[in-house]
Write an enzyme that holds these catalytic residues in place. Sequence first.
Site, PDB file in Angstrom:
ATOM      1  CG  ASN A  90      72.985  38.684  31.014  1.00 12.95           C
ATOM      2  OD1 ASN A  90      72.839  38.343  32.431  1.00 12.95           O
ATOM      3  ND2 ASN A  90      74.201  39.832  30.555  1.00 12.95           N
ATOM      4  CG  HIS A 102      23.552  55.640  32.078  1.00  6.54           C
ATOM      5  ND1 HIS A 102      24.446  56.244  31.680  1.00  6.54           N
ATOM      6  CD2 HIS A 102      22.663  55.372  30.767  1.00  6.54           C
ATOM      7  CE1 HIS A 102      23.959  57.192  29.724  1.00  6.54           C
ATOM      8  NE2 HIS A 102      23.244  55.944  29.486  1.00  6.54           N
ATOM      9  CB  SER A 135      30.754  45.138  62.025  1.00  5.48           C
ATOM     10  OG  SER A 135      31.186  46.114  63.233  1.00  5.48           O
ATOM     11  CE  LYS A 156      28.222  47.287  58.528  1.00  7.19           C
ATOM     12  NZ  LYS A 156      28.144  47.622  57.688  1.00  7.19           N
ATOM     13  CG  ASN A 169      31.423  44.845  56.472  1.00  4.59           C
ATOM     14  OD1 ASN A 169      29.367  45.312  56.356  1.00  4.59           O
ATOM     15  ND2 ASN A 169      31.511  44.636  57.957  1.00  4.59           N
ATOM     16  CD  GLU A 218      34.488  45.807  51.373  1.00  4.46           C
ATOM     17  OE1 GLU A 218      33.944  46.696  51.720  1.00  4.46           O
ATOM     18  OE2 GLU A 218      33.879  45.046  52.172  1.00  4.46           O
TER      19      GLU A 218
HETATM   20  N1  ARG Z   1      70.449  37.874  39.198  1.00  3.22           N
HETATM   21  C1  ARG Z   1      70.084  38.671  38.038  1.00  3.22           C
HETATM   22  C2  ARG Z   1      69.097  38.483  37.604  1.00  3.22           C
HETATM   23  O1  ARG Z   1      67.982  38.023  37.217  1.00  3.22           O
HETATM   24  C3  ARG Z   1      70.988  37.642  37.317  1.00  3.22           C
HETATM   25  C4  ARG Z   1      71.927  37.974  36.111  1.00  3.22           C
HETATM   26  C5  ARG Z   1      73.408  38.692  36.466  1.00  3.22           C
HETATM   27  N2  ARG Z   1      73.374  39.263  35.260  1.00  3.22           N
HETATM   28  C6  ARG Z   1      74.083  39.909  35.881  1.00  3.22           C
HETATM   29  N3  ARG Z   1      75.344  40.320  34.143  1.00  3.22           N
HETATM   30  N4  ARG Z   1      74.701  40.915  36.906  1.00  3.22           N
HETATM   31  O2  ARG Z   1      68.563  39.438  36.376  1.00  3.22           O
END
Ligand code: ARG
Length: 458
Positions: free
Chosen positions: A111, A157, A278, A284, A286, A291
């Site tokens: 994490n 406008h 085209s 054409k 374009n 776009e």
């Molecule tokens: N692959 C996960 C992500 O991108 C990494 C973190 C995963 N953590 C967990 N507790 N499963 O978020």
Amino acid sequence: SSNPLWGGRFGAGPAAVMAEINASIGTDKRLWQQDLAGSRAHATMLGAQGIIPIADVDAILGGLAQIEAEYAADGVPEDIALEDIHMTVETRLRALIGPGAGRLHTARSRNDQVATDFRLWVRSACTEVDAALLAFIEALLARAEQHADTILPGFTHLQIAQPVTLGHHLMAYVEMALRDRSRFADAAARMNECPLGSAALAGTGFPVDRDATAAALGFARPTANSLDSVSDRDFALDYLSAAAMAGLHLSRLAEELIIWASQPYGFITLPDAWSTGSSIMPQKRNPDAAELVRAKSGLLLGNFQRLAVIMKGLPLAYSKDMQDDKPPVFEAHDTLGLCLTAMTGMVATIGFNTARMRAAAAAGFSTATDLADWLVREAGVPFREAHDITGRAVRAAEAAGTDLDGLSDADLAAIDPRITPAVRNVLSVEASVASRTSFGGTAPANVRAAIAAARVRL
Ligand code: ARG
């Protein structure tokens, strides 16, 4: 078989579709350099703090260097059983150096690892966008300088309003792009804090040195709250909102180029290199690139929304929903880079049909305001009354099938005796734009000053 990293608690492996929905390696392999950098910083810090033996640190750093060489040469292997870039690296490290690899994840969670990797990536994405915006601005400035005196109709406008200079019009987009640069710079500065050491969500009992890892990765400081560190994706949303805004600006310019290239306008010709033909209509030419820039701004606006919706209902701290944060950012970054490069190429090479622009600017009684202003200035007429007198002059000219300058002195005097032949000095489009010298106005002299001022701001 059960997972090599957490299999102890499990008797069986995941269902095939579980592995598929769970894996992010196809996307987050793009973070491999950031992941290696984060692991190097973390391992070095663990060693310096005496949390793991120096011999293991050395082996880990050696293994990470080898992985770096492998990925640089052959790309990142994609095994969905290993889920993501973090487990792919760790698994490879164990294959290279053995069980000592297992010490790297001390005082660390995926994490805080993914939050760190992704911040590093988005931070350098901001720098890349800045360089692309700078090139775009320089192309606009070069064309604005060439066309500081060129006259085209200014619209409100989409009706002809008053003559303006093409340089001034292009400089409006320079202002937008300068604001875009400041939004990316602001986002990059705000995200420049390091989540590493927040561990899963609560911090860690190991004596980690978060200042050291933050410094090693070039962050200004560690993040202040471990729960926020692992669940915050504001940095990605900041990037996406700046990208959405830049895309919105590019789309407005694209729209103008498309209109200007249309035959009834005929203000510009896009060179062959930026046009398509085209398959059926031989004549054409374009403006497809413009776009597509206009279309792709939809992705840029949509991807901000996409991640905001993913995030808005998540309780603290990490939820797996957050794994889906990367596709919107990666796509937006690639798309914005493509759009900026295409727009820079178009701006640099557009053919401006200045005679068409000038003729259009003179049509539609575009100097009517100049006549009203002249009555105020030279004859002391209150503006509202001058507006009414000029309105009658426009009506007379329209009925006679001419422009204001086409009315005779006698016609003008008949509308109001205070209109004398001296008024002709202000009825031309050149005189009109030259008179607009208020700060920020369209006069050629102002455009040159604005270009010089913008160059200082780069
Ligand atoms: N692959 C996960 C992500 O991108 C990494 C973190 C995963 N953590 C967990 N507790 N499963 O978020």
